[in-house]
Design an enzyme around this catalytic site. Sequence first.
Site, short mmCIF file in Angstrom:
data_model
loop_
_atom_site.label_atom_id
_atom_site.label_comp_id
_atom_site.label_asym_id
_atom_site.label_seq_id
_atom_site.Cartn_x
_atom_site.Cartn_y
_atom_site.Cartn_z
N LYS A 16 5.94 68.70 -37.17
CA LYS A 16 5.96 67.24 -37.25
C LYS A 16 4.61 66.64 -36.83
CE LYS A 16 9.33 66.70 -34.27
NZ LYS A 16 9.61 68.08 -33.83
N ARG A 91 15.42 60.93 -30.68
CA ARG A 91 15.94 62.29 -30.58
C ARG A 91 17.41 62.33 -30.23
NH1 ARG A 91 10.72 64.86 -29.37
NH2 ARG A 91 10.87 67.08 -29.01
N ARG A 130 1.41 78.66 -30.49
CA ARG A 130 0.79 77.33 -30.50
C ARG A 130 -0.18 77.16 -29.34
NH1 ARG A 130 4.31 72.02 -31.31
NH2 ARG A 130 5.38 72.63 -29.40
N ARG A 163 0.86 74.72 -23.82
CA ARG A 163 1.68 73.76 -23.07
C ARG A 163 2.65 74.50 -22.16
NH1 ARG A 163 3.98 69.95 -27.72
NH2 ARG A 163 5.84 70.30 -26.46
N ARG A 174 14.68 74.00 -25.05
CA ARG A 174 14.35 72.93 -26.01
C ARG A 174 15.16 73.08 -27.29
NH1 ARG A 174 8.18 73.71 -26.26
NH2 ARG A 174 8.25 72.20 -27.95
P1 ADP Z 1 8.20 69.37 -29.61
O1 ADP Z 1 8.42 68.49 -30.81
O2 ADP Z 1 7.31 70.53 -29.92
O3 ADP Z 1 9.48 69.73 -28.91
P2 ADP Z 1 7.23 67.10 -28.08
O4 ADP Z 1 5.81 67.01 -27.71
O5 ADP Z 1 7.76 66.19 -29.15
O6 ADP Z 1 7.44 68.61 -28.49
O7 ADP Z 1 8.18 66.88 -26.81
C1 ADP Z 1 7.95 67.53 -25.59
C2 ADP Z 1 8.99 67.11 -24.56
O8 ADP Z 1 8.91 65.68 -24.32
C3 ADP Z 1 10.46 67.32 -24.95
O9 ADP Z 1 10.89 68.64 -24.69
C4 ADP Z 1 11.15 66.29 -24.04
O10 ADP Z 1 11.21 66.73 -22.69
C5 ADP Z 1 10.20 65.12 -24.08
N1 ADP Z 1 10.51 64.18 -25.18
C6 ADP Z 1 9.72 63.90 -26.25
N2 ADP Z 1 10.32 62.98 -27.04
C7 ADP Z 1 11.51 62.68 -26.48
C8 ADP Z 1 12.61 61.83 -26.82
N3 ADP Z 1 12.59 61.09 -27.94
N4 ADP Z 1 13.68 61.78 -25.98
C9 ADP Z 1 13.72 62.50 -24.87
N5 ADP Z 1 12.73 63.35 -24.48
C10 ADP Z 1 11.64 63.44 -25.26
#
Ligand code: ADP
Length: 221
Positions: A16, A91, A130, A163, A174
């Site tokens: 994404k 999400r 990654r 990360r 996750r």
């Molecule tokens: P990825 O898409 O690779 O899982 P992100 O950078 O989008 O990684 O998200 C990393 C972390 O940030 C998630 O595991 C969560 O803890 C938090 N996070 C990101 N977006 C949201 C969201 N919309 N709602 C709740 N937590 C979020």
Amino acid sequence: MNRRRVIFLGPPGSGKGTQARKIAEKSSLLPISSGETLRREIREQSEVGRLAANFVESGLLVPDDIITGVMIAGIKKLPSGTGFILDGFPRTVPQADALQGGLAAMSMSIDAVVDFELDDAEIVKRIVNRRVCTKCEEPYNLESRPPKVAGVCDICGGALTQRVDDREDVIMTRLGAYRAQTAPLVAHFARQGLLCSVRANRPAHEVEADILAILESPTSK
Ligand code: ADP
């Protein structure tokens, strides 16, 4: 682009963020990543950052009211008419309802939801490979997109890092959060007639071409 307010939905590691950046280079759409937003808040040790840190580092979703507040505030600050790609938000169903309610109050709505389809084995492989730039967060993959110089960002020269939540034990948490809390959004947005799926298990330029075609297709409104 006919579709200018867009959500990228899909499991972690499905591409994404990479695609949001690529599409932004070819359009006027602004990529807005909830993960990057949270990591910036954590680095800056803001109130939101302090509330979110433990969730992010352990791979759990941050509570809806925290993420919703910060993301909708960000959208409200955009110059009017700005098109955007939301990467990683919403999400959960309550987040989607809050977003769509917030947009409606500003006389805006979502034009498309692009769902990135990818199976679990490929997700884990991609995430362990990654690396991200510590300065600009540009994503790399040690197999499919290595940097020109090991450990150094091609774009800004920043140091690459893994990360904390890209370690294998956290990835499983996750993935669990994705299946339980985020996957129901696929049916949710399909019911609204907004869902467009892309098969993410292909070279990045092919996925990008599919997304551009979706964004250029006319809206039903
Ligand atoms: P990825 O898409 O690779 O899982 P992100 O950078 O989008 O990684 O998200 C990393 C972390 O940030 C998630 O595991 C969560 O803890 C938090 N996070 C990101 N977006 C949201 C969201 N919309 N709602 C709740 N937590 C979020």
